[in-house]
Design a protein around this motif. Sequence first.
Motif, mmCIF file in Angstrom:
data_model
loop_
_atom_site.group_PDB
_atom_site.id
_atom_site.type_symbol
_atom_site.label_atom_id
_atom_site.label_comp_id
_atom_site.label_asym_id
_atom_site.label_seq_id
_atom_site.Cartn_x
_atom_site.Cartn_y
_atom_site.Cartn_z
ATOM 1 N N ILE A 150 1.116 -1.358 0.083
ATOM 2 C CA ILE A 150 -0.126 0.173 -0.154
ATOM 3 C C ILE A 150 1.292 1.367 0.120
ATOM 4 O O ILE A 150 0.519 2.363 -0.687
ATOM 5 N N TYR A 151 1.609 1.486 0.764
ATOM 6 C CA TYR A 151 3.006 2.320 0.459
ATOM 7 C C TYR A 151 3.269 2.960 -0.513
ATOM 8 O O TYR A 151 4.086 3.234 -1.580
ATOM 9 N N ARG A 153 2.275 1.582 -4.082
ATOM 10 C CA ARG A 153 1.396 2.011 -4.951
ATOM 11 C C ARG A 153 0.620 3.578 -3.891
ATOM 12 O O ARG A 153 0.654 4.515 -4.950
ATOM 13 N N ALA A 154 0.800 3.985 -2.880
ATOM 14 C CA ALA A 154 0.970 5.241 -3.232
ATOM 15 C C ALA A 154 1.517 6.089 -3.551
ATOM 16 O O ALA A 154 1.320 7.202 -4.144
ATOM 17 N N ALA A 155 2.978 6.156 -3.704
ATOM 18 C CA ALA A 155 4.316 6.750 -4.042
ATOM 19 C C ALA A 155 4.189 6.512 -5.066
ATOM 20 O O ALA A 155 4.003 7.651 -5.382
ATOM 21 N N ASN A 157 0.510 6.390 -6.752
ATOM 22 C CA ASN A 157 0.344 7.115 -7.137
ATOM 23 C C ASN A 157 0.668 8.825 -7.449
ATOM 24 O O ASN A 157 -0.037 9.270 -8.232
ATOM 25 N N PHE A 158 1.224 8.891 -6.136
ATOM 26 C CA PHE A 158 1.704 10.466 -6.766
ATOM 27 C C PHE A 158 2.976 10.853 -7.307
ATOM 28 O O PHE A 158 3.275 11.522 -7.012
ATOM 29 N N GLY A 159 3.338 9.542 -8.179
ATOM 30 C CA GLY A 159 4.625 10.305 -9.328
ATOM 31 C C GLY A 159 5.758 9.724 -8.369
ATOM 32 O O GLY A 159 6.978 10.632 -9.805
ATOM 33 N N PHE A 160 5.815 8.894 -7.927
ATOM 34 C CA PHE A 160 7.370 8.930 -7.447
ATOM 35 C C PHE A 160 7.911 7.852 -8.000
ATOM 36 O O PHE A 160 7.294 6.587 -8.410
ATOM 37 N N ARG A 168 12.235 8.642 -0.171
ATOM 38 C CA ARG A 168 11.558 9.490 0.199
ATOM 39 C C ARG A 168 10.615 7.922 0.650
ATOM 40 O O ARG A 168 9.579 8.146 1.477
ATOM 41 N N VAL A 169 10.445 7.296 0.256
ATOM 42 C CA VAL A 169 9.665 5.718 0.419
ATOM 43 C C VAL A 169 10.040 4.421 1.147
ATOM 44 O O VAL A 169 10.206 3.922 1.955
ATOM 45 N N PRO A 172 12.719 5.409 3.860
ATOM 46 C CA PRO A 172 12.075 5.051 5.443
ATOM 47 C C PRO A 172 11.490 3.868 6.010
ATOM 48 O O PRO A 172 11.693 3.702 7.221
ATOM 49 N N ALA A 173 10.893 3.463 5.343
ATOM 50 C CA ALA A 173 10.113 2.457 5.217
ATOM 51 C C ALA A 173 10.499 1.539 6.019
ATOM 52 O O ALA A 173 10.763 0.752 6.926
ATOM 53 N N TRP A 248 11.335 9.944 15.171
ATOM 54 C CA TRP A 248 10.630 9.884 13.949
ATOM 55 C C TRP A 248 11.034 8.266 13.644
ATOM 56 O O TRP A 248 10.739 8.077 12.262
ATOM 57 N N TRP A 251 8.144 4.975 14.715
ATOM 58 C CA TRP A 251 6.927 3.835 14.518
ATOM 59 C C TRP A 251 7.375 2.795 14.524
ATOM 60 O O TRP A 251 6.372 2.049 14.695
#
Lengths: 256, 261
Positions: A150-151, A153-155, A157-160, A168-169, A172-173, A248, A251
């Motif tokens: 899901i992370y 896909r979201a990335a 989706n926003f063009g990454f 960016r994803v 950090p993930a 940070w 999580w």
Amino acid sequence: MNPSRRAEAVLLPLLVAAALLLAWHWAVIHTHTRIFPSPEKVARGVRELARRGVLFPYIGASLFRVGSGFLLATLLGVPLGSVMGRYRGAATALNPLVQVLRPISPLAWIPLAIVFFGVTNLSTIFLIFLASFFPIVVSTMNAVRAIPVIYLRAAQNFGFSGLALWARVILPAILPQLLTGLRLALGVAWLVVVAAEMIAVDSGLGYLILDARNAGKRYDLVVAGMLLIGVIGLALDVAMRRVERLRWLRWGFSGR
Amino acid sequence: MSAGAPKPLGRAKVKLAVHGVSMAYPAHDKPIQVLDKIDLDVREGEFVCIVGPSGCGKSTLLNIIGGFVQGTAGEVRIDGEAVTGPDRRRIFVFQERGVLPWLTVAENIGFGLYDLPPAERRARVANYVNLVGLRGFEDAYPQELSGGMKQRVEVARALAVDPDVLYLDEPFGALDSITRLTMRSELLRIWAAEKKTILFVTHDIEESVQLADRVAVMSARPGRIQKIVDVDLPHPRDLSDPRYLAIRDSIFEEIGIAHRV
């Protein structure tokens, strides 16, 4: 942690250490051994190293070798593990090789290290690199595979994509899991420092142990070197755990 | 036209067209047919719910429309252009699990705004923080938020890039029933304000009738669109209105749940 728990966490290990020191001291006296040093002799040995001006340079030399080898392993292992975790083809191609090389003890590489790099610092760094590289590759690969789809896909989706997606994803993930992997790899790197310094370098805690044994059977210095390695290993582990607790990053560690 | 009156969608142009989309997953003996020749048109500014029992393939359908999954047959066109992958003009809102846990609320909402100058980005983020009622939580991390607040972050993140279309996949499924009701009316308020085309997948028939202009009812697997029901009622909808109840009951019957037993 409440104050009484915190006091407990400090006092209990100190008590155990004191008991062990007493037992050690008593055993040396009781057995009249001339080879095995008493705790005071070891402490005197450490002071002697300091007086001779080699204590901190030796610690520094070992830390430098482990630091360089580990840093190199991180810089190469994290990208490689990321690619293997992200692209099935890369994992299919490379994973068997990694799995074959991984169980080979870095000690087995000593002769080849000398062939490649001669009797130099580079050989030592290479061995430490090998010791930490494969665990880092494998833990990075597993961490990337465990990223919730899901992370990603979201990335997307926003063009990454490409490096931006990684920075960016993906990075950090995986960071919480990666830091645990790095901490374990650093532990392994520190573990092999003695063996790696068997290559005739002329400084470092591993060198100290071998040199003390070979040049005069100074077992007080042997044990001093061992204890220093243990204490520094603990300090490295504690430092890495501190990093894992940054806000940070937290999580990924909640629930532990 | 008075506020809340049904919009004349019949005249709006088709935004999204699904033609003959099928999906089959390979299995041991023969492929499992998940979707069977789905046809669906969604008009610009329309709110369409896809409703069906779990496992009917409605999520798969939404993922194909979103460009994340390739169907085995058929095509999806948006503004006449074939969909080949995800696109920033059409944002997919997951359940609140899509919020990135290492970013603060503000950073999450600004996640897709990387090509804006910083000042403009801050302004945009502040605007959407307000819109979804999260002022004061800009610097909080997702694990410090409730499920409903995380869902607001996702919606705000999606809206911030100003997409034409929003895809929502059971977005309120993990929320408690009171929060769910609030989020529905919030979504309707945002939809009215931002004029997006919305495709909303849910297994909750009540939810679909409360929200949608039209409800596409899917059959059990292999998923087909069994019927499309117009919900020609003004917002906010009166949940005891006999017309509302009649539409709801017709969908229940259509799905074949004997809910009056």
